[in-house]
Scaffold this motif. Sequence first.
Motif, mmCIF file in Angstrom:
data_model
loop_
_atom_site.group_PDB
_atom_site.id
_atom_site.type_symbol
_atom_site.label_atom_id
_atom_site.label_comp_id
_atom_site.label_asym_id
_atom_site.label_seq_id
_atom_site.Cartn_x
_atom_site.Cartn_y
_atom_site.Cartn_z
ATOM 1 N N ASP A 181 0.819 -1.079 0.259
ATOM 2 C CA ASP A 181 0.123 -0.177 0.284
ATOM 3 C C ASP A 181 1.051 1.368 0.196
ATOM 4 O O ASP A 181 0.713 2.677 -0.424
ATOM 5 N N ALA A 182 2.188 1.250 0.918
ATOM 6 C CA ALA A 182 3.091 1.866 0.840
ATOM 7 C C ALA A 182 3.762 2.497 -0.380
ATOM 8 O O ALA A 182 4.675 3.475 -0.856
ATOM 9 N N LEU A 183 3.722 1.891 -1.414
ATOM 10 C CA LEU A 183 4.633 1.961 -2.604
ATOM 11 C C LEU A 183 4.462 2.652 -3.228
ATOM 12 O O LEU A 183 3.597 3.056 -3.688
ATOM 13 N N ALA A 184 5.152 3.613 -3.987
ATOM 14 C CA ALA A 184 5.032 4.759 -5.428
ATOM 15 C C ALA A 184 4.497 3.747 -6.698
ATOM 16 O O ALA A 184 4.914 2.789 -6.588
ATOM 17 N N PRO A 185 4.079 4.518 -7.542
ATOM 18 C CA PRO A 185 4.696 3.801 -9.207
ATOM 19 C C PRO A 185 5.654 2.985 -8.880
ATOM 20 O O PRO A 185 6.400 4.642 -8.905
ATOM 21 N N ASN A 186 5.442 2.068 -10.078
ATOM 22 C CA ASN A 186 7.113 1.100 -10.228
ATOM 23 C C ASN A 186 7.585 1.174 -8.524
ATOM 24 O O ASN A 186 9.094 0.907 -8.397
ATOM 25 N N GLY A 187 6.819 1.413 -7.730
ATOM 26 C CA GLY A 187 7.834 1.092 -6.830
ATOM 27 C C GLY A 187 8.468 -0.622 -6.659
ATOM 28 O O GLY A 187 7.964 -1.523 -6.740
ATOM 29 N N ARG A 188 9.578 -0.762 -5.110
ATOM 30 C CA ARG A 188 9.952 -1.519 -5.330
ATOM 31 C C ARG A 188 10.066 -1.968 -3.524
ATOM 32 O O ARG A 188 11.022 -1.447 -2.699
ATOM 33 N N LEU A 189 9.537 -3.212 -2.999
ATOM 34 C CA LEU A 189 9.407 -3.952 -1.729
ATOM 35 C C LEU A 189 10.634 -5.110 -1.910
ATOM 36 O O LEU A 189 10.467 -5.974 -2.436
ATOM 37 N N VAL A 190 11.524 -4.692 -1.280
ATOM 38 C CA VAL A 190 12.576 -5.537 -0.734
ATOM 39 C C VAL A 190 12.661 -5.831 0.927
ATOM 40 O O VAL A 190 13.013 -5.425 1.976
ATOM 41 N N VAL A 191 11.998 -7.843 0.953
ATOM 42 C CA VAL A 191 11.686 -7.844 2.107
ATOM 43 C C VAL A 191 13.280 -8.833 2.360
ATOM 44 O O VAL A 191 13.794 -9.861 1.511
ATOM 45 N N ILE A 192 13.885 -9.125 3.470
ATOM 46 C CA ILE A 192 15.186 -9.845 4.193
ATOM 47 C C ILE A 192 14.981 -9.933 5.324
ATOM 48 O O ILE A 192 15.464 -10.635 5.602
ATOM 49 N N GLY A 193 13.699 -10.092 6.145
ATOM 50 C CA GLY A 193 14.075 -10.494 6.605
ATOM 51 C C GLY A 193 12.171 -11.298 7.670
ATOM 52 O O GLY A 193 11.534 -10.941 6.626
ATOM 53 N N LEU A 194 11.891 -12.095 8.708
ATOM 54 C CA LEU A 194 10.678 -12.311 8.451
ATOM 55 C C LEU A 194 9.797 -12.148 10.136
ATOM 56 O O LEU A 194 9.596 -13.461 11.085
ATOM 57 N N GLN A 195 10.336 -11.347 10.712
ATOM 58 C CA GLN A 195 10.194 -11.014 12.302
ATOM 59 C C GLN A 195 8.501 -10.957 12.376
ATOM 60 O O GLN A 195 8.310 -11.512 13.784
ATOM 61 N N GLY A 196 8.452 -10.566 11.709
ATOM 62 C CA GLY A 196 6.386 -10.441 11.508
ATOM 63 C C GLY A 196 5.722 -12.161 10.719
ATOM 64 O O GLY A 196 4.434 -11.759 10.750
ATOM 65 N N GLY A 197 6.921 -13.320 10.703
ATOM 66 C CA GLY A 197 5.816 -14.096 9.698
ATOM 67 C C GLY A 197 6.308 -14.418 8.539
ATOM 68 O O GLY A 197 6.580 -13.058 7.807
#
Length: 325
Positions: A226-242
């Motif tokens: 939801d917080a990403l801008a157009p053409n945004g990139r979310l990089v997940v490097i941990g699973l502290q929240g599942g």
Amino acid sequence: MKAITIPQPGDASALVLTDVPDPLPAPGEVRIRMAAAGVNRADVMQRMGFYAPPPGASEYPGLEVSGTVDAVGDGVDGWSAGDEVCALLSGGGYAELVCVPVEQVLPVPTGVSLADAAALPEVVSTVWSNVFMTANLLPGQTFLVHGGSSGIGTMAIQLAREVGARVAVTAGSADKLEVCRELGAEILVNYREQDFVEKLRAATAGAGADVILDNMGAKYLARNVDALAPNGRLVVIGLQGGAKAELDLGQLLRKRAAVIATSLRARPADEKATIVAAVREHVWPLIGAGRVQPVIHGRYPLAQAAEAHRELEASGHIGKILLTP
């Protein structure tokens, strides 16, 4: 030598200081006598039995170390006994001696003490590889890092600031957010009291973040997208929240956005070598010029590794926790 072993997975008391055989450097490896080792969340996961070392790696925890070259294997050029170095490891940092491929060894940067250099290899390699090599953060873009006061967070703020990005962070207290502000963060979100999506949108005229570096995983997935801008990139490097959550592909399509999940420890040796070379080229000059520095929260003797883990798990720290011989 002495090393921290994990006879049985469990809580911090599972870490046991033990006498073990000295490792011998294989061809293409150097052996380092440890001056300090960084403590990371991955070490906690390994201790709990959830993050086994990759094949061929040391069974002892520890993904970054600094110290003095003690011996070199066949075919090693450029390093010799007595050189002060730091290194990215696949394991083995919680020990008096550790062997590491020569391509993952770095000189201690100018202006950083030998011990403090242990706070650099894992966090810098993680941030540079994910935020810049993978997500391609550019000057003028907005960057959000969750856990801004952590070792990775404090480094990510500084490096993003240096490339001219606008930095947003989440943290759980006013003290932690103040440190983030001093390091260069402009958008400060106390996640205990504020919604980071709303605050980010308000600060960016509704646009959102171009790049998000996330250590929470499932818990934050929907809000991160939801917080990403157009053409945004979310990089997940941990699973502290599942590890499992629902992903709205329609929202990704509308935003032309990407969700990327990566880890550093299990990457092939040639990929690690490429990352370490990039770090030396792009980040080491910034550290040498005093523009980027490790943030050190505290130090524990190797024999007190359990106490270091308890402090990390309590999440009251700011920056890195180190072990020393």
